[in-house]
Design a protein around this motif. Structure first.
Motif, PDB file in Angstrom:
ATOM      1  N   VAL A 185       7.739  16.132   1.407  1.00  0.00           N
ATOM      2  CA  VAL A 185       8.293  14.872   1.040  1.00  0.00           C
ATOM      3  C   VAL A 185       9.761  14.881   1.380  1.00  0.00           C
ATOM      4  O   VAL A 185      10.468  15.587   0.582  1.00  0.00           O
ATOM      5  CB  VAL A 185       8.000  14.588  -0.412  1.00  0.00           C
ATOM      6  N   PRO A 186      10.109  13.995   2.175  1.00  0.00           N
ATOM      7  CA  PRO A 186      11.492  13.875   2.703  1.00  0.00           C
ATOM      8  C   PRO A 186      12.524  13.589   1.340  1.00  0.00           C
ATOM      9  O   PRO A 186      13.641  14.008   1.244  1.00  0.00           O
ATOM     10  CB  PRO A 186      11.519  12.926   3.726  1.00  0.00           C
ATOM     11  N   ASP A 187      12.166  12.690   0.605  1.00  0.00           N
ATOM     12  CA  ASP A 187      12.956  12.307  -0.655  1.00  0.00           C
ATOM     13  C   ASP A 187      12.579  12.704  -1.890  1.00  0.00           C
ATOM     14  O   ASP A 187      11.451  12.375  -2.483  1.00  0.00           O
ATOM     15  CB  ASP A 187      13.013  10.673  -0.650  1.00  0.00           C
ATOM     16  N   LYS A 188      13.452  13.535  -2.407  1.00  0.00           N
ATOM     17  CA  LYS A 188      12.836  14.494  -3.696  1.00  0.00           C
ATOM     18  C   LYS A 188      13.550  13.805  -5.016  1.00  0.00           C
ATOM     19  O   LYS A 188      13.276  14.254  -6.096  1.00  0.00           O
ATOM     20  CB  LYS A 188      13.137  15.963  -3.682  1.00  0.00           C
TER      21      LYS A 188
ATOM     22  N   ALA B 129       2.607   7.103   8.075  1.00  0.00           N
ATOM     23  CA  ALA B 129       1.973   8.469   8.186  1.00  0.00           C
ATOM     24  C   ALA B 129       0.491   8.106   8.328  1.00  0.00           C
ATOM     25  O   ALA B 129      -0.071   8.672   9.130  1.00  0.00           O
ATOM     26  CB  ALA B 129       2.007   9.385   7.043  1.00  0.00           C
ATOM     27  N   LEU B 130      -0.053   7.230   7.842  1.00  0.00           N
ATOM     28  CA  LEU B 130      -1.581   6.692   8.012  1.00  0.00           C
ATOM     29  C   LEU B 130      -1.984   6.235   9.273  1.00  0.00           C
ATOM     30  O   LEU B 130      -2.814   6.484   9.993  1.00  0.00           O
ATOM     31  CB  LEU B 130      -1.739   5.720   6.696  1.00  0.00           C
TER      32      LEU B 130
ATOM     33  N   ILE C  68       0.716  -1.064   0.116  1.00  0.00           N
ATOM     34  CA  ILE C  68       0.191  -0.030  -0.049  1.00  0.00           C
ATOM     35  C   ILE C  68       0.769   1.124   0.058  1.00  0.00           C
ATOM     36  O   ILE C  68       1.925   1.266   0.723  1.00  0.00           O
ATOM     37  CB  ILE C  68      -0.844  -0.144   1.300  1.00  0.00           C
ATOM     38  N   GLY C  69       0.710   2.147  -0.829  1.00  0.00           N
ATOM     39  CA  GLY C  69       1.244   3.503  -0.739  1.00  0.00           C
ATOM     40  C   GLY C  69       0.492   4.469  -0.770  1.00  0.00           C
ATOM     41  O   GLY C  69      -0.742   4.421  -1.600  1.00  0.00           O
ATOM     42  N   ILE C  70       0.739   5.395   0.039  1.00  0.00           N
ATOM     43  CA  ILE C  70      -0.440   6.348   0.439  1.00  0.00           C
ATOM     44  C   ILE C  70       0.121   7.972   0.649  1.00  0.00           C
ATOM     45  O   ILE C  70       1.207   7.964   1.138  1.00  0.00           O
ATOM     46  CB  ILE C  70      -1.512   6.352   1.479  1.00  0.00           C
TER      47      ILE C  70
ATOM     48  N   GLY D 109       0.768  13.278   5.214  1.00  0.00           N
ATOM     49  CA  GLY D 109       2.138  12.670   4.848  1.00  0.00           C
ATOM     50  C   GLY D 109       2.074  11.646   3.848  1.00  0.00           C
ATOM     51  O   GLY D 109       0.904  11.282   3.053  1.00  0.00           O
ATOM     52  N   LEU D 110       3.081  11.006   3.686  1.00  0.00           N
ATOM     53  CA  LEU D 110       3.386   9.978   2.820  1.00  0.00           C
ATOM     54  C   LEU D 110       3.753   8.618   3.428  1.00  0.00           C
ATOM     55  O   LEU D 110       4.551   8.683   4.385  1.00  0.00           O
ATOM     56  CB  LEU D 110       4.721  10.266   1.711  1.00  0.00           C
TER      57      LEU D 110
END
Length: 356
Positions: A53-56, A18-19, A6-8, A13-14
């Motif tokens: 988002v921490p990683d750009k 975060a969920l 699952i990606g959200i 958050g991401l």
């Protein structure tokens, strides 16, 4: 059909962590944004902050894409990472994206540019990003996926239709895995229409269990699921069935009912007739905002509850109709969850999600 990752991406958050944190924290007041052409007036909305988002790295790859595509790519990549599958590059993977409004913000920007600069002066990049399938193309490019790709765009039931299509592709052997997701973006036009056609919550608090009058706060975000017919034991849960318009299992007992009620309908009273006073009920739209693809976010929570064997308290507990709500977060034995959505015609969509 098994959910293996699952990606959200939503206002808080991401990622699945975060969920979980949002479910533990409960309802948080959304940010307020300026209302166009109404100086001094602000309205609440649940918006994604891409700067947080921490990683750009991925964002730099698609820096010329619009926000809808960026949200899609981030959530899809997060779903693959969450699955933990190292051999995914050798598998046949498909992509199905569901959306209610598509890149409507980019589309209106493109139309504004035509009015301002004429046909010859508009940006070809803006035009290409305004195509509904652009987000799926960016996901495919970023993740090096070469399987079939499709975007489903309709209002209320786009995500359930995407799940049904994903099951068909898997059954036909067209794919080993499918990234099936939903994405929508908040924009000024959507905010204006929502404010004039629906009842906007002045404090940003969606009240899922009042049913009528509704109370909505626009939101945006993306959620993706990596699904397959076969699992090696790392899956969250099983999507046993998805029914639109008619539920042949209506009346059967389940452990929890999760309803989409998020204020995006002028009348949500049909939900009351579909709920049993004996079955615990919950809704998580106050964490994500009002979206016609909100059922995808609720499905993510349902999968997390089955995987963690934990009931997460409903973030808003105002309960004028005496429903049996999940009022506290606690460990519990959960076997089956029914996710219920409703459209403006009072028609129902249901997804049954089971523990293995």
């Amino acid at each position: 059909m098994k959910i293996e990752g699952i990606g959200i991406l939503f206002s808080q958050g991401l990622g699945i962590a975060a969920l979980e944190q949002a479910l533990q924290n409960g309802w948080q007041k959304p940010a307020e944004t300026e209302v166009p052409r109404q100086p001094g007036k602000k309205t609440p909305s649940y918006q994604v902050n891409l700067e947080a988002v921490p990683d750009k790295t991925l964002l730099r790859k698609i820096r010329r894409s619009d926000k809808l595509s960026k949200m899609s790519a981030l959530a899809a990549a997060d779903a693959l990472a969450d699955s933990g599958r190292d051999d995914i590059a050798q598998k046949k993977i498909g992509i199905i994206i569901a959306t209610a409004f598509g890149p409507h913000v980019t589309t209106f920007n493109f139309l504004d540019d035509i009015l301002d600069y004429g046909d010859a002066g508009v940006s070809p990049t803006t035009f290409s990003n305004s195509v509904h399938n652009a987000a799926a193309s960016y996901v495919s490019m970023c993740l090096n996926i070469k399987g079939p790709t499709l975007t489903l765009s309709q209002f209320r039931f786009s995500f359930p239709s995407a799940l049904q299509l994903a099951q068909a592709w898997l059954d036909q052997g067209r794919c080993d895995y499918i990234l099936v997701g939903a994405v929508d973006q908040y924009g000024d036009v959507l905010g204006y229409v929502s404010d004039h056609k629906l009842t906007t919550a002045p404090d940003g608090k969606i009240k899922p269990f009042t049913f009528q009058p509704t109370c909505q706060t626009p939101g945006e975000g993306a959620v993706f699921f990596l699904v397959s017919n076969e699992s090696e034991g790392n899956a969250y849960c099983n999507i046993r069935a998805v029914y639109t318009h008619h539920d042949p299992e209506e009346g059967k007992a389940v452990d929890i009912n999760v309803i989409d009620a998020d204020g995006m309908l002028a009348d949500e009273s049909p939900y009351r007739a579909w709920l049993s006073p004996d079955i615990p009920t919950t809704a998580y739209s106050p964490l994500f905002g009002s979206m016609m693809i909100g059922g995808a976010f609720n499905l993510a929570v349902a999968a997390l509850m089955l995987n963690n064997q934990t009931e997460y308290a409903a973030p808003i507990l105002e309960n004028p109709h005496g429903l049996k709500l999940l009022s506290e977060t606690r460990r519990a034995r959960i076997e089956t969850i029914r996710c219920i959505g409703c459209n403006c015609f009072g028609e129902k969509v249901v997804a049954y999600v089971n523990r293995f």
